[in-house]
Design a protein around this motif. Structure first.
Motif, PDB file in Angstrom:
ATOM      1  N   ASN A 169     -48.827  17.224  27.220  1.00 29.76           N
ATOM      2  CA  ASN A 169     -48.005  16.436  26.301  1.00 29.76           C
ATOM      3  C   ASN A 169     -46.604  16.170  26.851  1.00 29.76           C
ATOM      4  OD1 ASN A 169     -47.788  14.943  23.878  1.00 29.76           O
ATOM      5  ND2 ASN A 169     -46.676  16.610  22.898  1.00 29.76           N
ATOM      6  N   VAL A 170     -46.487  16.164  28.162  1.00 29.02           N
ATOM      7  CA  VAL A 170     -45.235  15.741  28.794  1.00 29.02           C
ATOM      8  C   VAL A 170     -45.412  14.280  29.184  1.00 29.02           C
ATOM      9  CG1 VAL A 170     -43.631  16.066  30.707  1.00 29.02           C
ATOM     10  CG2 VAL A 170     -44.727  18.052  29.635  1.00 29.02           C
ATOM     11  N   ARG A 171     -44.738  13.405  28.454  1.00 33.22           N
ATOM     12  CA  ARG A 171     -44.867  11.975  28.691  1.00 33.22           C
ATOM     13  C   ARG A 171     -43.827  11.526  29.722  1.00 33.22           C
ATOM     14  NH1 ARG A 171     -43.243   8.993  25.107  1.00 33.22           N
ATOM     15  NH2 ARG A 171     -42.128  10.414  23.712  1.00 33.22           N
ATOM     16  N   VAL A 172     -44.262  10.692  30.668  1.00 37.52           N
ATOM     17  CA  VAL A 172     -43.364  10.187  31.712  1.00 37.52           C
ATOM     18  C   VAL A 172     -43.516   8.679  31.797  1.00 37.52           C
ATOM     19  CG1 VAL A 172     -42.616  10.385  34.108  1.00 37.52           C
ATOM     20  CG2 VAL A 172     -43.711  12.348  32.985  1.00 37.52           C
ATOM     21  N   ASN A 173     -42.424   7.976  31.593  1.00 32.48           N
ATOM     22  CA  ASN A 173     -42.429   6.512  31.642  1.00 32.48           C
ATOM     23  C   ASN A 173     -41.251   6.023  32.479  1.00 32.48           C
ATOM     24  OD1 ASN A 173     -44.592   5.716  29.539  1.00 32.48           O
ATOM     25  ND2 ASN A 173     -43.347   7.230  28.446  1.00 32.48           N
ATOM     26  N   SER A 174     -41.355   4.803  32.957  1.00 30.19           N
ATOM     27  CA  SER A 174     -40.245   4.204  33.705  1.00 30.19           C
ATOM     28  C   SER A 174     -39.733   2.977  32.964  1.00 30.19           C
ATOM     29  CB  SER A 174     -40.678   3.829  35.129  1.00 30.19           C
ATOM     30  OG  SER A 174     -41.772   2.918  35.120  1.00 30.19           O
ATOM     31  N   VAL A 175     -38.440   2.748  33.105  1.00 36.70           N
ATOM     32  CA  VAL A 175     -37.789   1.571  32.525  1.00 36.70           C
ATOM     33  C   VAL A 175     -37.256   0.719  33.668  1.00 36.70           C
ATOM     34  CG1 VAL A 175     -35.847   0.769  31.114  1.00 36.70           C
ATOM     35  CG2 VAL A 175     -37.214   2.718  30.365  1.00 36.70           C
ATOM     36  N   HIS A 176     -37.457  -0.601  33.531  1.00 32.98           N
ATOM     37  CA  HIS A 176     -37.132  -1.518  34.615  1.00 32.98           C
ATOM     38  C   HIS A 176     -36.131  -2.571  34.136  1.00 32.98           C
ATOM     39  CE1 HIS A 176     -40.526  -0.072  37.184  1.00 32.98           C
ATOM     40  NE2 HIS A 176     -40.853   0.424  35.990  1.00 32.98           N
ATOM     41  N   PRO A 177     -34.836  -2.257  34.252  1.00 34.63           N
ATOM     42  CA  PRO A 177     -33.833  -3.235  33.833  1.00 34.63           C
ATOM     43  C   PRO A 177     -33.761  -4.418  34.786  1.00 34.63           C
ATOM     44  CG  PRO A 177     -32.928  -0.993  33.916  1.00 34.63           C
ATOM     45  CD  PRO A 177     -34.239  -0.978  34.628  1.00 34.63           C
ATOM     46  N   GLY A 178     -33.401  -5.558  34.216  1.00 31.16           N
ATOM     47  CA  GLY A 178     -33.011  -6.693  35.031  1.00 31.16           C
ATOM     48  C   GLY A 178     -31.529  -6.595  35.314  1.00 31.16           C
ATOM     49  N   PHE A 179     -30.862  -7.749  35.413  1.00 29.69           N
ATOM     50  CA  PHE A 179     -29.429  -7.735  35.688  1.00 29.69           C
ATOM     51  C   PHE A 179     -28.673  -7.343  34.420  1.00 29.69           C
ATOM     52  CE2 PHE A 179     -25.195  -9.509  35.957  1.00 29.69           C
ATOM     53  CZ  PHE A 179     -24.797  -9.061  37.198  1.00 29.69           C
ATOM     54  N   GLY A 228     -46.940   6.892  31.342  1.00 23.20           N
ATOM     55  CA  GLY A 228     -47.328   6.148  32.540  1.00 23.20           C
ATOM     56  C   GLY A 228     -47.031   4.668  32.466  1.00 23.20           C
ATOM     57  N   SER A 229     -46.234   4.265  31.482  1.00 21.62           N
ATOM     58  CA  SER A 229     -45.974   2.832  31.282  1.00 21.62           C
ATOM     59  C   SER A 229     -44.690   2.394  31.982  1.00 21.62           C
ATOM     60  CB  SER A 229     -45.876   2.513  29.792  1.00 21.62           C
ATOM     61  OG  SER A 229     -44.664   3.029  29.266  1.00 21.62           O
ATOM     62  N   GLU A 230     -44.549   1.086  32.101  1.00 22.02           N
ATOM     63  CA  GLU A 230     -43.337   0.463  32.632  1.00 22.02           C
ATOM     64  C   GLU A 230     -42.751  -0.424  31.541  1.00 22.02           C
ATOM     65  OE1 GLU A 230     -44.096  -1.621  36.326  1.00 22.02           O
ATOM     66  OE2 GLU A 230     -45.787  -0.299  36.752  1.00 22.02           O
ATOM     67  N   LEU A 231     -41.596  -0.050  31.043  1.00 25.66           N
ATOM     68  CA  LEU A 231     -40.915  -0.876  30.054  1.00 25.66           C
ATOM     69  C   LEU A 231     -39.934  -1.779  30.781  1.00 25.66           C
ATOM     70  CD1 LEU A 231     -40.252  -1.756  27.193  1.00 25.66           C
ATOM     71  CD2 LEU A 231     -38.705   0.212  27.013  1.00 25.66           C
ATOM     72  N   VAL A 232     -40.262  -3.061  30.814  1.00 26.83           N
ATOM     73  CA  VAL A 232     -39.424  -4.049  31.508  1.00 26.83           C
ATOM     74  C   VAL A 232     -38.461  -4.670  30.505  1.00 26.83           C
ATOM     75  CG1 VAL A 232     -39.429  -6.196  32.822  1.00 26.83           C
ATOM     76  CG2 VAL A 232     -41.246  -4.505  33.179  1.00 26.83           C
ATOM     77  N   ILE A 233     -37.168  -4.597  30.813  1.00 20.30           N
ATOM     78  CA  ILE A 233     -36.121  -5.176  29.954  1.00 20.30           C
ATOM     79  C   ILE A 233     -35.272  -6.044  30.863  1.00 20.30           C
ATOM     80  CG2 ILE A 233     -34.317  -4.702  28.264  1.00 20.30           C
ATOM     81  CD1 ILE A 233     -35.438  -1.856  28.013  1.00 20.30           C
ATOM     82  N   ASP A 234     -35.686  -7.295  31.032  1.00 17.53           N
ATOM     83  CA  ASP A 234     -35.099  -8.086  32.126  1.00 17.53           C
ATOM     84  C   ASP A 234     -34.856  -9.566  31.793  1.00 17.53           C
ATOM     85  OD1 ASP A 234     -37.660  -9.118  32.028  1.00 17.53           O
ATOM     86  OD2 ASP A 234     -38.042  -8.909  34.183  1.00 17.53           O
ATOM     87  N   GLY A 235     -34.929  -9.934  30.518  1.00 15.97           N
ATOM     88  CA  GLY A 235     -34.690 -11.331  30.170  1.00 15.97           C
ATOM     89  C   GLY A 235     -35.725 -12.292  30.715  1.00 15.97           C
ATOM     90  N   GLY A 236     -36.908 -11.759  31.079  1.00 17.81           N
ATOM     91  CA  GLY A 236     -37.990 -12.613  31.556  1.00 17.81           C
ATOM     92  C   GLY A 236     -38.117 -12.723  33.066  1.00 17.81           C
ATOM     93  N   TYR A 237     -37.287 -11.992  33.814  1.00 13.95           N
ATOM     94  CA  TYR A 237     -37.269 -12.142  35.275  1.00 13.95           C
ATOM     95  C   TYR A 237     -38.642 -11.930  35.907  1.00 13.95           C
ATOM     96  CZ  TYR A 237     -35.327 -11.610  40.034  1.00 13.95           C
ATOM     97  OH  TYR A 237     -35.023 -11.756  41.359  1.00 13.95           O
ATOM     98  N   LEU A 238     -39.323 -10.849  35.537  1.00 14.40           N
ATOM     99  CA  LEU A 238     -40.608 -10.533  36.175  1.00 14.40           C
ATOM    100  C   LEU A 238     -41.766 -11.352  35.624  1.00 14.40           C
ATOM    101  CD1 LEU A 238     -40.561  -6.654  36.662  1.00 14.40           C
ATOM    102  CD2 LEU A 238     -40.058  -8.444  38.331  1.00 14.40           C
ATOM    103  N   ALA A 239     -41.531 -12.128  34.592  1.00 13.17           N
ATOM    104  CA  ALA A 239     -42.610 -12.957  34.038  1.00 13.17           C
ATOM    105  C   ALA A 239     -42.860 -14.197  34.895  1.00 13.17           C
ATOM    106  CB  ALA A 239     -42.265 -13.384  32.615  1.00 13.17           C
ATOM    107  N   GLN A 240     -41.988 -14.463  35.825  1.00 15.64           N
ATOM    108  CA  GLN A 240     -42.091 -15.697  36.618  1.00 15.64           C
ATOM    109  C   GLN A 240     -43.127 -15.562  37.745  1.00 15.64           C
ATOM    110  OE1 GLN A 240     -37.816 -17.540  36.872  1.00 15.64           O
ATOM    111  NE2 GLN A 240     -37.628 -15.326  37.066  1.00 15.64           N
TER     112      GLN A 240
END
Length: 240
Positions: A169-179, A228-240
């Motif tokens: 029950n140790v959860r590990v996630n990454s967050v991926h900021p844009g600019f 194990g998830s990636e939370l992307v907070i980038d204003g749409g950068y990686l959606a391109q």
């Protein structure tokens, strides 16, 4: 709301920018926060936030901060590995010392933090680790190869840790900021900032609080089935 009521959280790189916003947001949601940074002291924080000096690249610093936190508060429920640096020299210009410094802070520092808190989280029945990667852990720009290397490593290291400790029950996630507008980006060449913003579909920079809001969710029990998830907070950068 008090979505983090009763939780104890360590936040690295919390002296300014994204890290400071994370510490403040956690405290507003009821957590007791250990805000850390390399400086001996930091500007005043709101109630619920306590500052400790920590160089994330030093094993002995991690041992001291975690032992102090456990001794004072009894448990560690959340670790936000936020501390990071960047180098823009091209691959053939970067010195070995500068390469090692970026690796030590961004990659080794994240690993050391996880290694130090995970045994305590296992013993208490769980916890949440949130590692700050970047959109540049998934895609690249010219230069910044050391930063790309470390943020890509953080991305995959987070997934490995998530799988390894899921049954504890140790959860590990990454967050991926844009600019994001921070003192770090303010110190960059304006042309770099203008370029990244121009490539962002929303046409603006993000704010540190917009990143912190995402971490509040991942730290909370609302994210109890998220690992194990990636939370992307980038204003749409990686959606391109």
């Amino acid at each position: 709301m008090n979505r983090l009521d009763g939780k104890v959280a360590i936040v690295t790189g919390a002296g300014r920018g994204i890290g400071r916003s994370i510490a403040e947001a956690f405290a507003e949601e009821g957590a007791t926060v250990i805000a850390t940074g390399r400086a001996a002291s930091a500007n005043s924080f709101p109630d619920g936030v306590h500052y400790l000096q920590l160089d994330v690249a030093k094993e002995e610093d991690w041992e001291r901060v975690v032992a102090d936190t456990i001794g004072t508060h009894g448990h560690i429920d959340v670790l936000a590995n936020n501390a990071g640096i960047i180098a823009y020299e091209t691959l053939h210009d970067l010195t070995l010392d500068d390469w090692n410094t970026v690796i030590a802070v961004n990659q080794t520092g994240t690993w050391l933090g996880m290694r130090e808190v995970i045994p305590h989280m296992i013993a208490q029945g769980g916890g949440s680790i949130i590692n700050i990667s970047s959109i540049w852990g998934s895609v690249a720009v010219s230069g910044a190869h050391a930063y790309h290397a470390t943020k890509g490593a953080v991305r995959n290291m987070s997934k490995s840790a998530a799988i390894t400790y899921a049954k504890e029950n140790v959860r590990v996630n990454s967050v991926h900021p844009g600019f994001i507008e921070t003192p770090l980006t303010d110190a960059q060449a304006p042309e770099i900032n203008d370029y990244v913003v121009s490539m962002t579909p929303m046409g603006r920079a993000g704010t540190p609080r917009e990143i912190a809001n995402g971490l509040v969710f991942l730290a909370s029990d609302e994210a109890s089935f998220v690992t194990g998830s990636e939370l992307v907070i980038d204003g749409g950068y990686l959606a391109q």
